[in-house]
Design an enzyme around this catalytic site. Structure first.
Site, PDB file in Angstrom:
ATOM      1  N   PHE A 164       0.812  -1.230   0.000  1.00 49.08           N
ATOM      2  CA  PHE A 164       0.000   0.000   0.000  1.00 49.08           C
ATOM      3  C   PHE A 164       0.840   1.272   0.000  1.00 49.08           C
ATOM      4  O   PHE A 164       0.349   2.345  -0.334  1.00 49.08           O
ATOM      5  CB  PHE A 164      -0.964  -0.004   1.191  1.00 49.08           C
ATOM      6  CG  PHE A 164      -0.348   0.388   2.514  1.00 49.08           C
ATOM      7  CD1 PHE A 164       0.364  -0.524   3.273  1.00 49.08           C
ATOM      8  CD2 PHE A 164      -0.479   1.675   3.001  1.00 49.08           C
ATOM      9  CE1 PHE A 164       0.934  -0.160   4.490  1.00 49.08           C
ATOM     10  CE2 PHE A 164       0.079   2.061   4.212  1.00 49.08           C
ATOM     11  CZ  PHE A 164       0.791   1.132   4.965  1.00 49.08           C
ATOM     12  N   LYS A 165       2.105   1.143   0.366  1.00 50.15           N
ATOM     13  CA  LYS A 165       2.960   2.332   0.443  1.00 50.15           C
ATOM     14  C   LYS A 165       3.057   3.055  -0.891  1.00 50.15           C
ATOM     15  O   LYS A 165       3.269   4.263  -0.936  1.00 50.15           O
ATOM     16  CB  LYS A 165       4.371   1.942   0.873  1.00 50.15           C
ATOM     17  CG  LYS A 165       4.463   1.154   2.129  1.00 50.15           C
ATOM     18  CD  LYS A 165       4.267   2.020   3.329  1.00 50.15           C
ATOM     19  CE  LYS A 165       4.285   1.185   4.588  1.00 50.15           C
ATOM     20  NZ  LYS A 165       4.199   1.961   5.800  1.00 50.15           N
TER      21      LYS A 165
END
Ligand SMILES: Cc1ncc(COP(=O)(O)O)c(C=O)c1O
Ligand SMILES: N[C@@H](CCOP(=O)(O)O)C(=O)O
Length: 475
Positions: A113-114
């Site tokens: 998700f980064k």
């Protein structure tokens, strides 16, 4: 919009100032002077917008120093189907008719998700550095995913170098290979003999040296950088609208948590008016946040107590962004926050039991749960068997806690924070087979590695950074 420090109402400037500067000079984190809110009618207007338009509407109120067209351009450059693997950017998938949903955030280049915020930061840094004719040397800390996301986002950027600290030997083999196999002149991987919290403390210690920071143009890409948190808030809006609930109806979210950045972004969305009911903080065995939300005492864990687990990116005993949350709980009282963080810094507990602040925590909607290795394996197995869906160990922590706290008739959105391919060993232990991995990552563990091992020592780190930058300068 002006930004202030959580520890002293010191004015830090506008969005692009805090984007480049990372930590405030007093050690605090940047916060907007106020949090803009959407009325119910305004929220309805956002329903159904494409991702880039939605991102513009959510982020714009916080960014007064990038012209509107330029900001739209940056968002269009960032949120593309070719980069995130789908037109929807963050698809929402129902897990059968269980009332649980997976918010897919890991379609980007590093499979976690980064990328959602880091890709935006990559474009935003480039834009601002060119505009102001500046350079930045990013100093970051990773427990596994921030590092590769940052390095992929900054690859080949002429005005940016990345110095990324990781805990020596504590990430999955795939995560290590993703970072250490890069052989790029602007990327420096440094394995620190310690845990993630040591890496993060080193980042803060270097930032606290104003002279070094100014001389070497040190910047940040961890979620201490407000740009990260802001860009992450967008997908909570997106998921909420994708549920198709009637106006004003509540949805709950469950967020696998370590450094408290992702869940804080959800809290920001809630504070802006999004009808989030419960916002669940899912911890692994390193359950310092669970201790706080269930008992009212925040007492950071020393490095020796932080266990190495099978959801390694959440092996954190000192959650950076928690400071932003307590600042809001204190009604934006920076003196109070500074007092609490003096206690935290001295290794002493912050006890909110019986105070108005604890009432504010209770009213915030944040709750917490925790998971163990056995829970994780069982959840990966159950989701695979019941829904034909393979999830990674961190997402499994979230699904377990989300299910535990589900309310009848209220959807529970669980954030998928990484793809199972990053954690093949644990997934195989759970379901007896290895997860699929995208073709570009085949055999990544066998590629040559480039990584400097350093002791947990700020002077050694400063010496390394200065030395490498000198070598680059001399050509
Ligand atoms: C896969 C994964 N899940 C969850 C987390 C925890 O997120 P946060 O640190 O924002 O709480 C991380 C690391 O940040 C991560 O890499
Ligand atoms: N789990 C993270 C730790 C750093 O978190 P950040 O959101 O503050 O960058 C990681 O994977 O590195």
């Amino acid at each position: 919009m002006q930004y202030v420090s959580t520890r002293g109402h010191q004015r830090l400037g506008t969005f692009t100032d805090v984007l480049l500067s990372g930590l405030a000079p007093d050690g605090g984190l940047a916060m907007p002077e106020q949090i803009p809110t959407f009325s119910a009618a305004e929220l309805e207007r956002l329903r159904g917008l494409p991702y880039t338009e939605l991102a513009y509407e959510v982020m714009r109120p916080f960014i007064s120093d990038i012209p509107e067209d330029d900001l739209r351009g940056l968002l269009r450059q960032t949120y593309r189907a070719e980069v995130f693997g789908s037109e929807e950017i963050t698809p929402l998938t129902a897990l059968g008719d269980s009332g649980l949903y997976l918010l897919e955030l890991s379609g980007g280049p590093s499979l976690a998700f980064k990328d959602m915020a880091m890709q935006f930061l990559g474009h935003a840094f480039e834009y601002v550095l060119e505009r102001d004719d500046r350079r930045v040397n990013i100093l970051g800390a990773t427990s596994g995913d921030t590092g590769s996301a940052a390095e992929y986002a900054m690859l080949g950027k002429e005005r940016v170098n990345v110095f990324m600290l990781s805990p020596h030997g504590r990430m999955s083999r795939f995560q290590q290979a993703q970072m250490y196999s890069l052989n790029e002149p602007n990327i420096f991987n440094i394995a620190i003999e310690g845990v993630f919290d040591d890496c993060q403390d080193l980042v803060k210690a270097v930032n606290a040296d104003a002279e070094f920071k100014a001389r070497y143009d040190i910047g940040a890409v961890n979620s201490i950088n407000w740009g990260r948190v802001l860009a992450q808030a967008v997908y909570y809006f997106r998921a909420y609208f994708a549920l198709g609930l009637p106006a004003g109806a509540e949805a709950d979210f469950c967020v696998p948590s370590g450094n408290f950045g992702n869940v804080f972004a959800g809290y920001l969305a809630k504070a802006m008016g999004l009808p989030i009911g419960q916002l669940m903080v899912a911890s692994n065995e390193n359950s310092v946040l669970h201790e706080f939300f269930s008992g009212g005492v925040y007492h950071v864990w020393p490095a020796e107590r932080v266990a190495q687990t099978s959801s390694p990116s959440m092996d954190i005993g000192k959650a950076s962004n928690f400071e932003r949350f307590l600042y809001l709980v204190a009604g934006g009282d920076a003196v109070q926050t500074a007092g609490w963080w003096a206690e935290v810094g001295a290794g002493r507990p912050v006890d909110l039991r019986g105070t108005v602040h604890w009432d504010a925590v209770a009213a915030s909607g944040l709750r917490a749960g925790r998971s163990t290795h056995a829970d994780r394996l069982a959840t990966i197995r159950r989701v695979d068997t019941e829904f034909g869906r393979l999830i990674d160990p961190h997402t499994a922590d979230g699904v377990l806690v989300g299910k535990r706290f589900q309310r009848p008739g209220v959807p529970m959105v669980c954030l998928e924070t990484a793809l199972p391919a990053k954690f093949g060993e644990t997934v195989e232990e759970a379901v007896g087979r290895l997860p699929e991995r995208p073709a570009q990552f085949e055999g990544i563990e066998d590629r040559p590695r480039r990584c400097e091992v350093l002791p947990n020592d700020v002077d050694a780190l400063k010496g390394f950074i200065a030395g490498q930058l000198d070598i680059k300068r001399r050509g």
